[in-house]
Design a protein around this motif. Sequence first.
Motif, PDB file in Angstrom:
ATOM      1  N   CYS A  20       0.637  13.134  -1.616  1.00 54.45           N
ATOM      2  CA  CYS A  20       1.532  12.422  -1.011  1.00 54.45           C
ATOM      3  C   CYS A  20       2.775  12.139  -2.171  1.00 54.45           C
ATOM      4  CB  CYS A  20       0.987  11.197  -0.522  1.00 54.45           C
ATOM      5  SG  CYS A  20       2.333  10.115   0.234  1.00 54.45           S
ATOM      6  N   ARG A  55       5.452  10.052  -1.300  1.00 55.43           N
ATOM      7  CA  ARG A  55       6.062   9.177  -0.565  1.00 55.43           C
ATOM      8  C   ARG A  55       6.149   7.894  -1.832  1.00 55.43           C
ATOM      9  NH1 ARG A  55       9.850   9.531   2.610  1.00 55.43           N
ATOM     10  NH2 ARG A  55       9.593  11.244   4.238  1.00 55.43           N
ATOM     11  N   PHE A  56       5.144   7.576  -2.444  1.00 53.10           N
ATOM     12  CA  PHE A  56       4.950   6.498  -3.492  1.00 53.10           C
ATOM     13  C   PHE A  56       5.238   5.073  -2.883  1.00 53.10           C
ATOM     14  CE2 PHE A  56       5.256  10.217  -6.193  1.00 53.10           C
ATOM     15  CZ  PHE A  56       4.407   9.931  -7.093  1.00 53.10           C
ATOM     16  N   CYS A  57       4.410   4.794  -1.665  1.00 54.22           N
ATOM     17  CA  CYS A  57       4.582   3.369  -1.212  1.00 54.22           C
ATOM     18  C   CYS A  57       4.139   2.600  -2.285  1.00 54.22           C
ATOM     19  CB  CYS A  57       3.811   3.203   0.022  1.00 54.22           C
ATOM     20  SG  CYS A  57       3.896   4.172   1.160  1.00 54.22           S
ATOM     21  N   PHE A  94       2.155  -0.023  -2.942  1.00 56.32           N
ATOM     22  CA  PHE A  94       1.037  -0.409  -2.961  1.00 56.32           C
ATOM     23  C   PHE A  94      -0.245   0.446  -3.220  1.00 56.32           C
ATOM     24  CE2 PHE A  94       2.414   0.097   1.631  1.00 56.32           C
ATOM     25  CZ  PHE A  94       1.505   1.006   1.899  1.00 56.32           C
ATOM     26  N   CYS A  95       0.163   1.841  -3.090  1.00 58.08           N
ATOM     27  CA  CYS A  95      -0.928   2.802  -2.909  1.00 58.08           C
ATOM     28  C   CYS A  95      -1.062   3.741  -4.045  1.00 58.08           C
ATOM     29  CB  CYS A  95      -0.224   3.646  -1.784  1.00 58.08           C
ATOM     30  SG  CYS A  95      -1.447   5.004  -1.258  1.00 58.08           S
ATOM     31  N   VAL A 101      -2.674   6.536  -3.610  1.00 67.58           N
ATOM     32  CA  VAL A 101      -2.918   8.041  -3.209  1.00 67.58           C
ATOM     33  C   VAL A 101      -2.011   8.993  -4.017  1.00 67.58           C
ATOM     34  CG1 VAL A 101      -2.479   9.677  -1.387  1.00 67.58           C
ATOM     35  CG2 VAL A 101      -3.974   7.607  -1.051  1.00 67.58           C
ATOM     36  N   PRO A 102      -0.768   8.550  -4.285  1.00 64.01           N
ATOM     37  CA  PRO A 102       0.126   9.802  -5.040  1.00 64.01           C
ATOM     38  C   PRO A 102      -0.474   9.867  -6.401  1.00 64.01           C
ATOM     39  CG  PRO A 102       1.416   8.146  -3.841  1.00 64.01           C
ATOM     40  CD  PRO A 102       0.267   7.616  -3.869  1.00 64.01           C
ATOM     41  N   GLN A 141      -3.149  13.255   3.843  1.00 63.95           N
ATOM     42  CA  GLN A 141      -2.743  11.737   3.529  1.00 63.95           C
ATOM     43  C   GLN A 141      -1.386  11.477   4.139  1.00 63.95           C
ATOM     44  OE1 GLN A 141      -4.138  13.754   0.563  1.00 63.95           O
ATOM     45  NE2 GLN A 141      -6.048  12.222   1.211  1.00 63.95           N
ATOM     46  N   HIS A 165       3.487   9.450   8.383  1.00 60.96           N
ATOM     47  CA  HIS A 165       4.265   8.239   8.082  1.00 60.96           C
ATOM     48  C   HIS A 165       5.555   8.572   8.956  1.00 60.96           C
ATOM     49  CE1 HIS A 165       7.079   6.184   5.425  1.00 60.96           C
ATOM     50  NE2 HIS A 165       6.304   6.141   4.536  1.00 60.96           N
ATOM     51  N   ARG A 182       8.912   1.731   2.158  1.00 60.76           N
ATOM     52  CA  ARG A 182       8.236   2.545   3.300  1.00 60.76           C
ATOM     53  C   ARG A 182       9.747   3.490   3.642  1.00 60.76           C
ATOM     54  NH1 ARG A 182       3.380   4.142   4.334  1.00 60.76           N
ATOM     55  NH2 ARG A 182       3.937   3.914   6.942  1.00 60.76           N
TER      56      ARG A 182
HETATM   57 FE1  SF4 Z   1       1.479   8.224   0.771  1.00 63.50          FE
HETATM   58 FE2  SF4 Z   1       0.379   6.926   2.843  1.00 63.50          FE
HETATM   59 FE3  SF4 Z   1       0.135   6.084   0.258  1.00 63.50          FE
HETATM   60 FE4  SF4 Z   1       2.459   5.670   1.416  1.00 63.50          FE
HETATM   61  S1  SF4 Z   1       0.387   4.960   2.107  1.00 63.50           S
HETATM   62  S2  SF4 Z   1       2.014   6.472  -0.745  1.00 63.50           S
HETATM   63  S3  SF4 Z   1       2.493   7.428   2.725  1.00 63.50           S
HETATM   64  S4  SF4 Z   1      -0.475   8.092   1.288  1.00 63.50           S
END
Ligand code: SF4
Length: 454
Positions: A150, A152-154, A156-157, A159-160, A194, A232, A271
């Motif tokens: 991902c 997007r770099f929210c 809190f997340c 995943v990236p 994701q 998203h 977001r």
């Molecule tokens: Fe990416 Fe979803 Fe995490 Fe936002 S919440 S950084 S869109 S994986």
Amino acid sequence: MNVYDSARMADILTANGYAAAETPEDVDLVILNTCHIREKAAEKLYSELGRLNRFKQARRRKGKNMVFAVGGCVGQAEGKELLCRAPFVDLVMGPQNYHRLPQLLCRAETEAVVEIEFPAESKFDHLPESSSNDTSETGVSAFLTIQEGCDRFCTFCVVPYTRGAEYSRAVGDIEGEARRLICQGAREITLLGQNVNAYHGSDGDKELSLANLIHRLAEIEGLERLRYTTSHPRDLSEDLIAAHGDVAKLMPSLHLPVQSGSDRILKAMNRQHTAKDYCRLVNELRAARPDIALSSDFIVGFPGESDSEFEETLALAEKIDYAQAYSFKYSPRPGTPAAETDYQVPEDIKSARLAALQSVLARSQSDFNATMIGRTLPVLFEKPGRHANQMLGRSPYGQWVHTDLSADVRGRIADVFITRAHTNSLAGQSAIDPNALTPLNVSQAAVMVKGQSA
Ligand code: SF4
Ligand code: 5AD
């Protein structure tokens, strides 16, 4: 996605002579595929490792080894540190490295191995095709990863950082895998990523969007149902919204996480949309497919969230009236911007907000399920239920449906008259005549048993 990844690891290992062990005493290799999204998920790894280590020590006393491998996002995020906390682990790898499992396991015989680099090659180009010809393993409803990572770099997340930059698989590879899954018994495919609607995979010299891909996959004979997750709002393009109205095989359900109803919090979460933008998308989706069942993710207690900002989340949840939703207390994740900020919300306030939100969401979900009573829904049967002569299937909206049936109708779609609704499932009656069932094969899978069930 971890379920999908674990199945791919099993494919690699099967191709290398491994088979599933029957008892803990017979186990040569344990792989724990882990999730780092919230602290609770990550901590599970250590309690599970402690439990399994007892079997490892028992094997050791008999002069045998039990190799421990940790895969997934906890492996990626903790790397070498994981070995300090659990020195009896032999191999730590990230989600982008499991195509190298055989070589890594070989190295792990002589030394502890940590493999968390993002390799230059894509693992998808190095994975064997699924070795299973068995419907029961693939399942009637199968997952297929089309996109990973991902950008997007929210705030809190993790995943990236753990899954890395966004990557889309080529269309040809996806089509090939979809056809194989169908040959193995799948009737429904859920496309995974994701941020799946950011999909932009190559098809020769063209690039296809998720909507284009859905149109293409819908042409495959034997494939009855398509879903995709998780999306998203910023990547929900017009052509994708239109596909919900145009593609009959695309099921009327969509997981579209909103996280918060407050514009200030949405901004702090990075977001890149407002609550109003989100509501506009929902209106467009409902215009394209009026019966679409929406689900969402929410985070309560994001750093700095005030009472009135939380009230905005409650108001948005009431307004959208979700068919289903997941909600979580904010969990600070190491290395993410939100974890570094002051003004962390106290735990008791997070708990109270979660309870308030969950009661709104549970009410919407029960109301939505109650609207199904008295309707006849086409149910795709997946497996026997817990009780004798009971089959379980899914409605187009994704709810589990219990039906009293003695015939094995796995893989068939049949009409069910819904008589009862619960918070998490439905129950109903089907008039399938077990004596009229013809054997199911791929081309016949497309044949609904409607004629036999009216
Ligand atoms: Fe990416 Fe979803 Fe995490 Fe936002 S919440 S950084 S869109 S994986
Ligand atoms: N704390 C709580 N929930 C989180 N999620 C992601 N990161 C966090 C976090 N740090 C939730 C989001 C996302 C879902 C998969 O997990 O709601 O959509």
